[in-house]
Design a protein around this motif. Structure first.
Motif, PDB file in Angstrom:
ATOM      1  N   ARG A 112       0.719  -1.293   0.060  1.00  0.00           N
ATOM      2  CA  ARG A 112       0.084  -0.084  -0.061  1.00  0.00           C
ATOM      3  C   ARG A 112       0.920   1.174  -0.045  1.00  0.00           C
ATOM      4  N   LYS A 113       2.009   1.091   0.773  1.00  0.00           N
ATOM      5  CA  LYS A 113       2.905   2.380   0.838  1.00  0.00           C
ATOM      6  C   LYS A 113       3.347   2.670  -0.509  1.00  0.00           C
ATOM      7  N   SER A 114       3.893   1.585  -1.140  1.00  0.00           N
ATOM      8  CA  SER A 114       4.530   1.836  -2.500  1.00  0.00           C
ATOM      9  C   SER A 114       3.482   2.446  -3.414  1.00  0.00           C
ATOM     10  N   ARG A 115       2.323   1.851  -3.650  1.00  0.00           N
ATOM     11  CA  ARG A 115       1.326   2.223  -4.459  1.00  0.00           C
ATOM     12  C   ARG A 115       0.903   3.869  -4.161  1.00  0.00           C
ATOM     13  N   ARG A 116       0.765   4.260  -3.067  1.00  0.00           N
ATOM     14  CA  ARG A 116       0.649   5.466  -2.584  1.00  0.00           C
ATOM     15  C   ARG A 116       1.659   6.387  -2.939  1.00  0.00           C
ATOM     16  N   GLU A 117       2.896   5.972  -2.737  1.00  0.00           N
ATOM     17  CA  GLU A 117       4.112   6.756  -3.299  1.00  0.00           C
ATOM     18  C   GLU A 117       3.865   7.089  -4.798  1.00  0.00           C
ATOM     19  N   ALA A 118       3.487   5.963  -5.767  1.00  0.00           N
ATOM     20  CA  ALA A 118       3.473   6.207  -7.097  1.00  0.00           C
ATOM     21  C   ALA A 118       2.208   7.154  -7.259  1.00  0.00           C
ATOM     22  N   ALA A 119       1.103   7.004  -6.650  1.00  0.00           N
ATOM     23  CA  ALA A 119      -0.135   7.646  -6.735  1.00  0.00           C
ATOM     24  C   ALA A 119       0.500   9.115  -6.539  1.00  0.00           C
ATOM     25  N   LEU A 120       1.071   9.524  -5.573  1.00  0.00           N
ATOM     26  CA  LEU A 120       1.446  10.770  -5.209  1.00  0.00           C
ATOM     27  C   LEU A 120       2.517  11.545  -6.094  1.00  0.00           C
ATOM     28  N   ALA A 121       3.448  10.602  -6.526  1.00  0.00           N
ATOM     29  CA  ALA A 121       4.296  10.972  -7.526  1.00  0.00           C
ATOM     30  C   ALA A 121       3.444  11.644  -8.679  1.00  0.00           C
ATOM     31  N   TRP A 122       2.629  10.729  -9.198  1.00  0.00           N
ATOM     32  CA  TRP A 122       1.716  11.351 -10.431  1.00  0.00           C
ATOM     33  C   TRP A 122       1.024  12.673 -10.033  1.00  0.00           C
ATOM     34  N   LEU A 123       0.471  12.716  -8.870  1.00  0.00           N
ATOM     35  CA  LEU A 123      -0.334  13.852  -8.446  1.00  0.00           C
ATOM     36  C   LEU A 123       0.623  15.031  -8.401  1.00  0.00           C
ATOM     37  N   ALA A 124       1.834  14.813  -8.063  1.00  0.00           N
ATOM     38  CA  ALA A 124       2.642  15.963  -7.991  1.00  0.00           C
ATOM     39  C   ALA A 124       2.977  16.594  -9.367  1.00  0.00           C
ATOM     40  N   ALA A 125       3.311  15.428 -10.147  1.00  0.00           N
ATOM     41  CA  ALA A 125       3.561  15.982 -11.712  1.00  0.00           C
ATOM     42  C   ALA A 125       2.337  16.790 -12.505  1.00  0.00           C
ATOM     43  N   ILE A 126       1.153  16.155 -12.023  1.00  0.00           N
ATOM     44  CA  ILE A 126      -0.141  16.572 -12.636  1.00  0.00           C
ATOM     45  C   ILE A 126      -0.226  17.861 -12.064  1.00  0.00           C
ATOM     46  N   THR A 127       0.149  18.292 -10.969  1.00  0.00           N
ATOM     47  CA  THR A 127      -0.097  19.515 -10.181  1.00  0.00           C
ATOM     48  C   THR A 127       0.734  20.520 -10.742  1.00  0.00           C
ATOM     49  N   GLY A 128       1.865  20.088 -11.028  1.00  0.00           N
ATOM     50  CA  GLY A 128       2.909  21.111 -11.868  1.00  0.00           C
ATOM     51  C   GLY A 128       2.522  21.449 -13.076  1.00  0.00           C
ATOM     52  N   VAL A 129       2.224  20.404 -13.977  1.00  0.00           N
ATOM     53  CA  VAL A 129       1.417  20.732 -15.162  1.00  0.00           C
ATOM     54  C   VAL A 129       0.340  21.394 -15.242  1.00  0.00           C
ATOM     55  N   VAL A 130      -0.519  21.484 -14.390  1.00  0.00           N
ATOM     56  CA  VAL A 130      -1.856  22.483 -14.349  1.00  0.00           C
ATOM     57  C   VAL A 130      -1.293  23.861 -13.776  1.00  0.00           C
ATOM     58  N   GLY A 131      -0.396  23.587 -12.575  1.00  0.00           N
ATOM     59  CA  GLY A 131      -0.001  25.276 -12.398  1.00  0.00           C
ATOM     60  C   GLY A 131       0.835  25.856 -13.590  1.00  0.00           C
ATOM     61  N   ALA A 132       1.622  25.218 -14.346  1.00  0.00           N
ATOM     62  CA  ALA A 132       2.165  25.945 -15.674  1.00  0.00           C
ATOM     63  C   ALA A 132       1.406  26.350 -16.485  1.00  0.00           C
TER      64      ALA A 132
END
Length: 145
Positions: A112-132
């Motif tokens: 669960r931790k590894s899946r959550r970390e992968a999801a958070l990495a994607w979420l951070a990337a998407i947040t950066g793209v939306v901000g840009a």
């Protein structure tokens, strides 16, 4: 979520039943000792208490094993080897030992931790793209007016 609530409710019910059995048998044993009844009756009460408690503990072990296995299957995790299983005294079901429960819970937490970390990495990337994109749109609108 619903399965977790049902699991917790069943577990709590087993704990309440266990406490009720202990209380009832302790009361009966105390009464038998006070009336100075024969030792065989008192031993019989102890055996009845042991059987009922063992039955409830076996049901609890079976419930916990089924819950952990259903989570492990959903996460596609391997189940513990035969060394971590035991046959239940009363019901005859195979249940996880304490070590098996610990091992399976640890692997579930890690997955669960590894899946959550992968999801958070994607979420951070998407947040950066939306901000840009928001910044580019703001600059483009500022150029128009």
């Amino acid at each position: 979520m619903v399965q977790w609530i049902l699991f917790k409710w069943r577990l709590a019910k087993l704990e309440r039943d266990r406490a009720a059995v202990l209380k009832a048998h302790q009361k009966a044993i105390k009464k038998a000792k006070a009336d100075e009844e024969n030792i065989q009756l008192i031993q019989g009460l102890h055996q009845d208490q042991y059987f009922e408690i063992t039955m409830l503990d076996s049901t609890r072990a079976s419930l916990v094993t089924r819950r952990l296995l259903s989570i492990a299957y959903a996460l596609m995790l391997p189940t513990p080897q035969d060394d971590y299983w035991e046959r239940c005294e009363v019901t005859g079901y195979r249940v996880l030992t304490d070590e098996g429960i610990h091992l399976l819970r640890r692997s579930i937490r890690e997955e669960r931790k590894s899946r959550r970390e992968a999801a958070l990495a994607w979420l951070a990337a998407i947040t950066g793209v939306v901000g840009a994109l928001t910044g580019l749109i703001a600059v483009a609108i500022g150029q128009l007016f």
